[in-house]
Design a protein around this motif. Structure first.
Motif, PDB file in Angstrom:
ATOM      1  N   ASP A 147     -25.143  13.140   2.822  1.00 25.28           N
ATOM      2  CA  ASP A 147     -25.004  13.016   1.371  1.00 25.28           C
ATOM      3  C   ASP A 147     -26.055  12.027   0.864  1.00 25.28           C
ATOM      4  O   ASP A 147     -26.014  10.851   1.199  1.00 25.28           O
ATOM      5  CB  ASP A 147     -23.588  12.524   1.055  1.00 25.28           C
ATOM      6  CG  ASP A 147     -23.296  12.378  -0.419  1.00 25.28           C
ATOM      7  OD1 ASP A 147     -24.232  12.242  -1.225  1.00 25.28           O
ATOM      8  OD2 ASP A 147     -22.093  12.362  -0.757  1.00 25.28           O
ATOM      9  N   PRO A 148     -27.027  12.483   0.059  1.00 25.83           N
ATOM     10  CA  PRO A 148     -28.097  11.587  -0.381  1.00 25.83           C
ATOM     11  C   PRO A 148     -27.619  10.474  -1.305  1.00 25.83           C
ATOM     12  O   PRO A 148     -28.337   9.504  -1.511  1.00 25.83           O
ATOM     13  CB  PRO A 148     -29.078  12.518  -1.098  1.00 25.83           C
ATOM     14  CG  PRO A 148     -28.259  13.688  -1.514  1.00 25.83           C
ATOM     15  CD  PRO A 148     -27.183  13.837  -0.478  1.00 25.83           C
ATOM     16  N   TYR A 149     -26.411  10.601  -1.845  1.00 27.13           N
ATOM     17  CA  TYR A 149     -25.888   9.579  -2.745  1.00 27.13           C
ATOM     18  C   TYR A 149     -24.762   8.768  -2.118  1.00 27.13           C
ATOM     19  O   TYR A 149     -24.132   7.959  -2.797  1.00 27.13           O
ATOM     20  CB  TYR A 149     -25.392  10.223  -4.048  1.00 27.13           C
ATOM     21  CG  TYR A 149     -26.488  10.953  -4.769  1.00 27.13           C
ATOM     22  CD1 TYR A 149     -27.529  10.259  -5.365  1.00 27.13           C
ATOM     23  CD2 TYR A 149     -26.485  12.340  -4.830  1.00 27.13           C
ATOM     24  CE1 TYR A 149     -28.553  10.933  -6.017  1.00 27.13           C
ATOM     25  CE2 TYR A 149     -27.508  13.017  -5.484  1.00 27.13           C
ATOM     26  CZ  TYR A 149     -28.528  12.316  -6.064  1.00 27.13           C
ATOM     27  OH  TYR A 149     -29.542  12.982  -6.705  1.00 27.13           O
ATOM     28  N   ALA A 150     -24.496   8.973  -0.844  1.00 29.62           N
ATOM     29  CA  ALA A 150     -23.412   8.260  -0.173  1.00 29.62           C
ATOM     30  C   ALA A 150     -23.652   6.752  -0.228  1.00 29.62           C
ATOM     31  O   ALA A 150     -24.735   6.281   0.118  1.00 29.62           O
ATOM     32  CB  ALA A 150     -23.276   8.715   1.268  1.00 29.62           C
ATOM     33  N   THR A 151     -22.635   6.017  -0.650  1.00 26.94           N
ATOM     34  CA  THR A 151     -22.748   4.561  -0.662  1.00 26.94           C
ATOM     35  C   THR A 151     -22.585   3.992   0.728  1.00 26.94           C
ATOM     36  O   THR A 151     -23.045   2.893   0.992  1.00 26.94           O
ATOM     37  CB  THR A 151     -21.695   3.939  -1.597  1.00 26.94           C
ATOM     38  OG1 THR A 151     -20.392   4.322  -1.169  1.00 26.94           O
ATOM     39  CG2 THR A 151     -21.931   4.364  -3.039  1.00 26.94           C
ATOM     40  N   ASP A 152     -21.925   4.760   1.622  1.00 24.24           N
ATOM     41  CA  ASP A 152     -21.719   4.315   2.996  1.00 24.24           C
ATOM     42  C   ASP A 152     -21.725   5.547   3.907  1.00 24.24           C
ATOM     43  O   ASP A 152     -20.672   6.135   4.159  1.00 24.24           O
ATOM     44  CB  ASP A 152     -20.406   3.548   3.108  1.00 24.24           C
ATOM     45  CG  ASP A 152     -20.196   2.916   4.479  1.00 24.24           C
ATOM     46  OD1 ASP A 152     -20.831   3.360   5.464  1.00 24.24           O
ATOM     47  OD2 ASP A 152     -19.385   1.980   4.559  1.00 24.24           O
ATOM     48  N   PRO A 153     -22.897   5.949   4.402  1.00 29.32           N
ATOM     49  CA  PRO A 153     -22.980   7.152   5.236  1.00 29.32           C
ATOM     50  C   PRO A 153     -22.084   7.101   6.476  1.00 29.32           C
ATOM     51  O   PRO A 153     -21.508   8.119   6.859  1.00 29.32           O
ATOM     52  CB  PRO A 153     -24.462   7.223   5.617  1.00 29.32           C
ATOM     53  CG  PRO A 153     -25.167   6.495   4.517  1.00 29.32           C
ATOM     54  CD  PRO A 153     -24.226   5.384   4.122  1.00 29.32           C
ATOM     55  N   ASP A 154     -21.961   5.929   7.097  1.00 26.61           N
ATOM     56  CA  ASP A 154     -21.095   5.835   8.278  1.00 26.61           C
ATOM     57  C   ASP A 154     -19.639   6.111   7.907  1.00 26.61           C
ATOM     58  O   ASP A 154     -18.927   6.814   8.628  1.00 26.61           O
ATOM     59  CB  ASP A 154     -21.221   4.460   8.939  1.00 26.61           C
ATOM     60  CG  ASP A 154     -22.586   4.246   9.578  1.00 26.61           C
ATOM     61  OD1 ASP A 154     -23.266   5.245   9.921  1.00 26.61           O
ATOM     62  OD2 ASP A 154     -22.984   3.071   9.735  1.00 26.61           O
ATOM     63  N   ALA A 155     -19.196   5.571   6.776  1.00 27.07           N
ATOM     64  CA  ALA A 155     -17.824   5.822   6.312  1.00 27.07           C
ATOM     65  C   ALA A 155     -17.644   7.293   5.966  1.00 27.07           C
ATOM     66  O   ALA A 155     -16.584   7.873   6.246  1.00 27.07           O
ATOM     67  CB  ALA A 155     -17.494   4.939   5.118  1.00 27.07           C
ATOM     68  N   LEU A 156     -18.657   7.920   5.364  1.00 23.34           N
ATOM     69  CA  LEU A 156     -18.579   9.334   5.030  1.00 23.34           C
ATOM     70  C   LEU A 156     -18.334  10.163   6.280  1.00 23.34           C
ATOM     71  O   LEU A 156     -17.427  11.002   6.315  1.00 23.34           O
ATOM     72  CB  LEU A 156     -19.867   9.791   4.337  1.00 23.34           C
ATOM     73  CG  LEU A 156     -19.918  11.286   4.026  1.00 23.34           C
ATOM     74  CD1 LEU A 156     -19.234  11.582   2.707  1.00 23.34           C
ATOM     75  CD2 LEU A 156     -21.348  11.788   4.003  1.00 23.34           C
ATOM     76  N   HIS A 157     -19.117   9.925   7.319  1.00 21.51           N
ATOM     77  CA  HIS A 157     -18.974  10.705   8.554  1.00 21.51           C
ATOM     78  C   HIS A 157     -17.630  10.416   9.230  1.00 21.51           C
ATOM     79  O   HIS A 157     -16.996  11.341   9.751  1.00 21.51           O
ATOM     80  CB  HIS A 157     -20.161  10.462   9.482  1.00 21.51           C
ATOM     81  CG  HIS A 157     -21.447  10.965   8.902  1.00 21.51           C
ATOM     82  ND1 HIS A 157     -21.721  12.301   8.687  1.00 21.51           N
ATOM     83  CD2 HIS A 157     -22.531  10.299   8.437  1.00 21.51           C
ATOM     84  CE1 HIS A 157     -22.907  12.442   8.145  1.00 21.51           C
ATOM     85  NE2 HIS A 157     -23.428  11.239   7.981  1.00 21.51           N
ATOM     86  N   ALA A 158     -17.172   9.183   9.185  1.00 15.14           N
ATOM     87  CA  ALA A 158     -15.861   8.850   9.752  1.00 15.14           C
ATOM     88  C   ALA A 158     -14.744   9.528   8.953  1.00 15.14           C
ATOM     89  O   ALA A 158     -13.778  10.046   9.539  1.00 15.14           O
ATOM     90  CB  ALA A 158     -15.657   7.332   9.773  1.00 15.14           C
ATOM     91  N   SER A 159     -14.868   9.558   7.632  1.00 14.80           N
ATOM     92  CA  SER A 159     -13.858  10.227   6.805  1.00 14.80           C
ATOM     93  C   SER A 159     -13.857  11.731   7.058  1.00 14.80           C
ATOM     94  O   SER A 159     -12.791  12.357   7.120  1.00 14.80           O
ATOM     95  CB  SER A 159     -14.113   9.939   5.322  1.00 14.80           C
ATOM     96  OG  SER A 159     -13.853   8.589   5.010  1.00 14.80           O
ATOM     97  N   ARG A 160     -15.035  12.324   7.221  1.00 12.04           N
ATOM     98  CA  ARG A 160     -15.096  13.754   7.548  1.00 12.04           C
ATOM     99  C   ARG A 160     -14.384  14.034   8.864  1.00 12.04           C
ATOM    100  O   ARG A 160     -13.602  14.982   8.970  1.00 12.04           O
ATOM    101  CB  ARG A 160     -16.555  14.212   7.642  1.00 12.04           C
ATOM    102  CG  ARG A 160     -17.251  14.383   6.315  1.00 12.04           C
ATOM    103  CD  ARG A 160     -18.697  14.787   6.516  1.00 12.04           C
ATOM    104  NE  ARG A 160     -19.362  15.092   5.257  1.00 12.04           N
ATOM    105  CZ  ARG A 160     -20.642  15.424   5.170  1.00 12.04           C
ATOM    106  NH1 ARG A 160     -21.404  15.483   6.274  1.00 12.04           N
ATOM    107  NH2 ARG A 160     -21.174  15.691   3.989  1.00 12.04           N
ATOM    108  N   GLU A 161     -14.668  13.218   9.858  1.00 13.20           N
ATOM    109  CA  GLU A 161     -14.010  13.406  11.168  1.00 13.20           C
ATOM    110  C   GLU A 161     -12.494  13.285  11.035  1.00 13.20           C
ATOM    111  O   GLU A 161     -11.742  14.066  11.624  1.00 13.20           O
ATOM    112  CB  GLU A 161     -14.537  12.387  12.185  1.00 13.20           C
ATOM    113  CG  GLU A 161     -15.946  12.648  12.663  1.00 13.20           C
ATOM    114  CD  GLU A 161     -16.086  13.874  13.565  1.00 13.20           C
ATOM    115  OE1 GLU A 161     -15.073  14.432  14.036  1.00 13.20           O
ATOM    116  OE2 GLU A 161     -17.246  14.283  13.784  1.00 13.20           O
ATOM    117  N   ALA A 162     -12.028  12.301  10.260  1.00 14.75           N
ATOM    118  CA  ALA A 162     -10.586  12.099  10.081  1.00 14.75           C
ATOM    119  C   ALA A 162      -9.947  13.306   9.400  1.00 14.75           C
ATOM    120  O   ALA A 162      -8.856  13.752   9.802  1.00 14.75           O
ATOM    121  CB  ALA A 162     -10.324  10.825   9.280  1.00 14.75           C
ATOM    122  N   ILE A 163     -10.601  13.850   8.389  1.00 16.59           N
ATOM    123  CA  ILE A 163     -10.057  15.025   7.701  1.00 16.59           C
ATOM    124  C   ILE A 163     -10.065  16.231   8.637  1.00 16.59           C
ATOM    125  O   ILE A 163      -9.069  16.963   8.735  1.00 16.59           O
ATOM    126  CB  ILE A 163     -10.825  15.310   6.392  1.00 16.59           C
ATOM    127  CG1 ILE A 163     -10.500  14.240   5.351  1.00 16.59           C
ATOM    128  CG2 ILE A 163     -10.522  16.716   5.872  1.00 16.59           C
ATOM    129  CD1 ILE A 163      -9.040  14.164   4.913  1.00 16.59           C
TER     130      ILE A 163
END
Length: 187
Positions: A147-163
């Motif tokens: 996501d080019p606008y992600a404020t926290d790319p690591d959190a984004l990927h962790a949230s995707r994995e959790a979902i």
């Protein structure tokens, strides 16, 4: 009871931008998720009417995050409670509460899913077809992977994995048609 899902309008992003706007029903609870930017408000109100729901009947509105493309048309629902990452708002009431785990109904709950913004939440609905997740973790089926606008790319990927670990049968992304996640779904 189990919730039902109606996509009121599938969003898109590019030269023009619109959010995916959805309706969840669970008994008397009627939830609109991300009533943001659309080319014409009729693209929200028409399908809502076809679903047999008047704007005044909507009990709850959920904002996945506070960007205008996901919130702009909130005022269409005058009787609703509004939910974001840290509170419920209705009329002149502001009730603090964390979104993570908050139940809107027996079959609809919120989950903290930071990444695109630190305050992102997803709406999880147990339906007769399985778990449906309405989220901005993906803009559409292809991601974007980063996501080019992600404020926290690591959190984004962790949230995707959790979902994805919840084994949803359907994901309703922030700016595109619903899709069934696969092994190729960006993580």
């Amino acid at each position: 009871m189990t919730a039902t899902l109606s996509i009121l309008t599938a969003g898109y992003v590019g030269e023009r931008t619109a959010s995916t706007v959805s309706l969840l029903r669970d008994g008397e609870v009627l939830v609109v998720v991300d009533p943001g930017m659309v080319a014409d408000r009729k693209l929200i109100l028409g399908p809502l009417s076809e679903a047999g729901v008047a704007p005044e009947q909507v009990t709850d509105v959920v904002f996945s995050h506070h960007h205008p493309d996901h919130t702009l048309n909130a005022a269409l629902f005058p009787a609703a409670r509004f939910h974001d990452h840290w509170a419920i708002y209705q009329d002149d009431l502001w009730i603090d509460r964390p979104a993570d785990g908050f139940q809107l109904s027996p079959s609809i709950r919120l989950a903290a899913t930071p990444g695109h913004t630190a305050e992102d939440i997803s709406t999880l609905a147990d339906t007769s077809e399985g778990l449906v997740v309405l989220t901005h973790l993906w803009w559409g089926e292809q991601g974007p992977a980063d996501d080019p606008y992600a404020t926290d790319p690591d959190a984004l990927h962790a949230s995707r994995e959790a979902i994805l670990a919840l084994s949803p049968t359907l994901i309703v992304p922030g700016h595109g048609p619903a899709f069934a996640p696969t092994g190729r779904t960006p993580r």
